[in-house]
Design an enzyme around this catalytic site. Structure first.
Site, PDB file in Angstrom:
ATOM      1  N   CYS A 179      10.057 -63.316 -19.523  1.00 22.39           N
ATOM      2  CA  CYS A 179       9.275 -62.100 -19.775  1.00 22.39           C
ATOM      3  C   CYS A 179       9.824 -60.913 -18.978  1.00 22.39           C
ATOM      4  O   CYS A 179      10.689 -61.070 -18.115  1.00 22.39           O
ATOM      5  CB  CYS A 179       7.821 -62.339 -19.409  1.00 22.39           C
ATOM      6  SG  CYS A 179       7.589 -62.581 -17.631  1.00 22.39           S
ATOM      7  N   ALA A 197       9.711 -61.239 -15.258  1.00 20.71           N
ATOM      8  CA  ALA A 197      10.774 -62.120 -14.742  1.00 20.71           C
ATOM      9  C   ALA A 197      12.071 -61.329 -14.559  1.00 20.71           C
ATOM     10  O   ALA A 197      12.786 -61.490 -13.572  1.00 20.71           O
ATOM     11  CB  ALA A 197      11.000 -63.296 -15.680  1.00 20.71           C
ATOM     12  N   ARG A 243      15.545 -69.561  -8.790  1.00 18.59           N
ATOM     13  CA  ARG A 243      16.807 -69.094  -9.353  1.00 18.59           C
ATOM     14  C   ARG A 243      17.980 -69.360  -8.405  1.00 18.59           C
ATOM     15  O   ARG A 243      19.114 -69.205  -8.740  1.00 18.59           O
ATOM     16  CB  ARG A 243      16.673 -67.607  -9.659  1.00 18.59           C
ATOM     17  CG  ARG A 243      17.856 -66.949 -10.306  1.00 18.59           C
ATOM     18  CD  ARG A 243      17.361 -65.680 -10.935  1.00 18.59           C
ATOM     19  NE  ARG A 243      18.370 -64.743 -11.317  1.00 18.59           N
ATOM     20  CZ  ARG A 243      18.626 -63.618 -10.665  1.00 18.59           C
ATOM     21  NH1 ARG A 243      17.975 -63.336  -9.559  1.00 18.59           N
ATOM     22  NH2 ARG A 243      19.510 -62.771 -11.112  1.00 18.59           N
ATOM     23  N   HIS A 301      14.808 -55.839 -16.696  1.00 17.58           N
ATOM     24  CA  HIS A 301      16.040 -55.364 -16.045  1.00 17.58           C
ATOM     25  C   HIS A 301      16.061 -53.842 -16.062  1.00 17.58           C
ATOM     26  O   HIS A 301      16.364 -53.191 -15.080  1.00 17.58           O
ATOM     27  CB  HIS A 301      17.289 -55.834 -16.798  1.00 17.58           C
ATOM     28  CG  HIS A 301      17.448 -57.318 -16.899  1.00 17.58           C
ATOM     29  ND1 HIS A 301      18.068 -57.917 -17.968  1.00 17.58           N
ATOM     30  CD2 HIS A 301      17.096 -58.310 -16.059  1.00 17.58           C
ATOM     31  CE1 HIS A 301      18.062 -59.217 -17.788  1.00 17.58           C
ATOM     32  NE2 HIS A 301      17.491 -59.486 -16.635  1.00 17.58           N
TER      33      HIS A 301
HETATM   34 FE1  CFM Z   1      22.805 -61.449 -15.784  1.00 15.63          FE
HETATM   35 FE2  CFM Z   1      22.755 -63.598 -16.875  1.00 15.63          FE
HETATM   36 FE3  CFM Z   1      20.493 -62.337 -16.161  1.00 15.63          FE
HETATM   37 FE4  CFM Z   1      22.153 -63.335 -14.310  1.00 15.63          FE
HETATM   38 FE5  CFM Z   1      20.590 -65.512 -14.181  1.00 15.63          FE
HETATM   39 FE6  CFM Z   1      21.198 -65.710 -16.739  1.00 15.63          FE
HETATM   40 FE7  CFM Z   1      18.950 -64.505 -16.052  1.00 15.63          FE
HETATM   41 MO1  CFM Z   1      19.197 -67.053 -15.740  1.00 15.63          MO
HETATM   42  S1  CFM Z   1      24.015 -63.208 -15.278  1.00 15.63           S
HETATM   43  S2  CFM Z   1      21.129 -61.485 -14.396  1.00 15.63           S
HETATM   44  S3  CFM Z   1      21.812 -64.647 -12.619  1.00 15.63           S
HETATM   45  S4  CFM Z   1      21.882 -61.897 -17.717  1.00 15.63           S
HETATM   46  S5  CFM Z   1      21.421 -67.138 -15.203  1.00 15.63           S
HETATM   47  S6  CFM Z   1      23.033 -65.352 -18.012  1.00 15.63           S
HETATM   48  S7  CFM Z   1      19.282 -65.823 -17.662  1.00 15.63           S
HETATM   49  S8  CFM Z   1      18.460 -65.500 -14.239  1.00 15.63           S
HETATM   50  S9  CFM Z   1      18.308 -62.514 -16.446  1.00 15.63           S
END
Ligand code: CFM
Length: 536
Positions: free
Chosen positions: A55, A58, A89, A187
């Site tokens: 989500c 997260a 994580r 993000h």
């Molecule tokens: Fe970038 Fe990723 Fe992500 Fe990531 Fe991650 Fe991820 Fe994630 Mo899991 S590199 S930041 S450290 S998009 S592994 S493939 S899904 S936490 S939001």
């Protein structure tokens, strides 16, 4: 091994017609003969389909803000949201001498029914006071969870008042889980806040050393960024900040003076990278430190950016030394891995990055995809102007940035930038699809049903994905590697990381466990038919 459109249609046949039409747009078979292949991405998951996505909360608190170690990150919401975004994580952080590190704490307002009915603002204000008085963090973040948005707690006003009371930055993030279609929305929300309230707050006006860089989109999972820093520092780079693995408010606030920003994970941090270029005049370079070949290329691209003879020579010397050290070890593992096939389905970057590491070991990625990436992560940044802005993306405020009056400084001339763009991915990401082989499958937002079907047909030797989906393939007899938290292992980045990864997956291939598991298709008949009745 590849699939035909007909076989993909057969997989999707079980869906209602509308769902089938929608899912079809999220799956492509790579075909370089075609001028362009568009994939649908960053749209709502179909309700009822078992997705692997997370989500917005997260993505904001868990992914981007959470690793900043000298800040206290308060989750305003029910206890589960805070608990499940706390350390699972495996983003590691060291406590600097005389520095602060609150990574081992989970701060949450633990909202109860009473708070939902009568409002949680007072509780949040008390919580901030308690955290500041007890821990004395350098700054505080407040991340909103779903109920906070639903009941309308004004977290911005609470944060502002707390900031005035305590004299330290208190930042509010409206990252309620439902803010977007996945963690990707979070993000973006976190990027906006970090750029607005953190970067540029420091006093530095000049880079403190030659070759000063920021590493953006590196979260130090399993210690990845420590392995990168080892090599980069030895070459002669000065790392101002890492966003955000093992990162700190103290370092990030001076990120504006760097000569170059590296972008490891494009999806989670491209907004900051772009805004830093506009606001402070610092270009960004897309790198990938996953895999030996990829690491070497990224180091060379960095050296080309600075174009300094001494730096280029030092880079080459270290590449030669590191490659000579790790290659013989990788060659041993390669004997077992060579010729195998993989599925590589991760969040937003690793679905692409890890294909390089698999390739170092002679493993072909026959199916790859992202949980929540956008079309540009698949097709390349040139498609950004064509991406439709839908109601879900409109939910997230776009920060309007302008060159900073005090700190803007062009780090390289526009002419030199144009020259460099011809040879290195400067302020550009060509996306995953460009590196997939013809006939291989690219899937967006893969779900559990499709996972099983693709595995049944393509029978990969390894399934690389996340915790939510790893156990089904594992029970089907396919070794499953978690590429989010690395299944308690790592680092996997850089030279030493490649060795660790090779060691881990070779152990998975060679464990005798698989002799005790019969994949479901082994018991399936090769042919199906009916007996003819007598006399007919
Ligand atoms: Fe970038 Fe990723 Fe992500 Fe990531 Fe991650 Fe991820 Fe994630 Mo899991 S590199 S930041 S450290 S998009 S592994 S493939 S899904 S936490 S939001």
């Amino acid at each position: 091994m590849s699939l035909t459109e007909k076989e993909i249609d057969a997989i999707l046949e079980v869906y209602p017609a509308k769902v089938k039409r929608s899912r079809k747009k999220h799956i492509i078979i790579k075909d370089s003969e075609l001028a362009h292949q568009e994939i649908e991405a960053n749209t709502r998951t179909i309700p009822g389909i078992i997705t692997n996505r997370g989500c917005a909360y997260a993505g904001c608190k868990g992914v981007v803000l959470g690793p900043i170690k000298d800040m206290a990150h308060i989750t305003h919401g029910p206890v589960g949201c805070g608990y499940y975004s706390w350390m699972t994580r495996r983003n590691k952080a060291k406590t600097p001498e005389y520095g602060k590190n609150f990574q081992s704490y989970c701060f949450t307002t633990d909202m109860q029914e009473h708070d939902i009915v009568f409002g949680g603002e007072k509780k949040l204000a008390r919580m901030i006071d308690e955290v500041v008085e007890t821990f004395k963090p350098n700054a505080v973040t407040v991340s909103a969870t779903c109920p906070v948005g639903l009941i309308g707690d004004d977290i911005n006003a609470i944060a502002k008042a707390a900031q005035e009371r305590h004299g330290i930055p208190v930042m509010a993030f409206s990252c309620e889980g439902y803010r977007g279609v996945s963690q990707s929305a979070g993000h973006h929300i976190a990027n906006n806040g970090v750029l607005e309230w953190v970067v540029g707050q420091g006093e530095m006006t000049e880079a403190p050393a030659k070759y000063s860089i920021n590493i953006l989109g590196e979260y130090n999972i399993g210690g990845d960024s420590w392995e990168l820093e080892r090599v980069l520092k030895e070459i002669g780079y000065h790392i101002i900040s890492v966003a955000t693995g093992d990162g700190s408010y103290e370092e990030l606030k001076n990120a504006h003076v760097a000569d170059l920003n590296l972008v490891q994970c494009h999806r989670s941090i491209n907004y900051i990278a772009e805004m830093l270029e506009i606001k402070y005049g610092t270009p960004w370079l897309k790198v990938n430190f996953i895999g030996v070949e990829a690491t070497i290329k990224s180091l060379r691209d960095m050296a080309l950016y600075f174009g300094d003879k001494e730096l280029i020579e030092k880079t080459e010397a270290i590449i030669v030394r590191e490659a000579a050290r790790v290659q013989p070890i990788l060659d041993q593992y390669r004997k077992i891995c060579e010729g195998k096939t993989a599925f590589c389905f991760v969040g937003g970057s690793r679905g692409h990055h890890y294909q390089k590491l698999f390739l170092d070991l002679g493993i072909d990625t026959v199916l790859a995809g992202y949980e929540f990436a956008h079309r540009d992560d698949y097709e390349g940044r040139h498609v950004i102007p064509d991406i439709k802005v839908d109601a879900d993306s409109k939910n997230i405020p776009e920060l309007h940035v302008e060159p900073d009056k005090k700190y803007f400084k062009l780090k390289i001339s526009p002419e030199r930038a144009e020259e460099l763009k011809k040879i290195i991915p400067l302020s550009n990401y060509p996306g995953m699809n460009s590196e997939m082989k013809d006939g291989y499958i690219i899937v967006d937002d893969l779900n559990h049903y499709e996972t099983e079907e693709f595995i049944r047909i393509l029978k990969p030797d390894i399934f690389a994905s996340g915790i939510k989906d790893k156990f089904i393939p594992q029970k089907m007899g396919i070794p499953s590697k978690q590429l989010h938290s690395y299944d308690y292992s790592g680092p996997y980045a850089g030279f030493n990381g490649a060795v660790k990864f090779a060691e881990d997956i070779t152990a998975m291939f060679t464990t005798p466990t698989w002799n005790f598991i019969t994949p479901p298709w082994k018991g399936m008949p090769m042919l199906e038919g009916a007996m003819q009745k007598e006399g007919k």
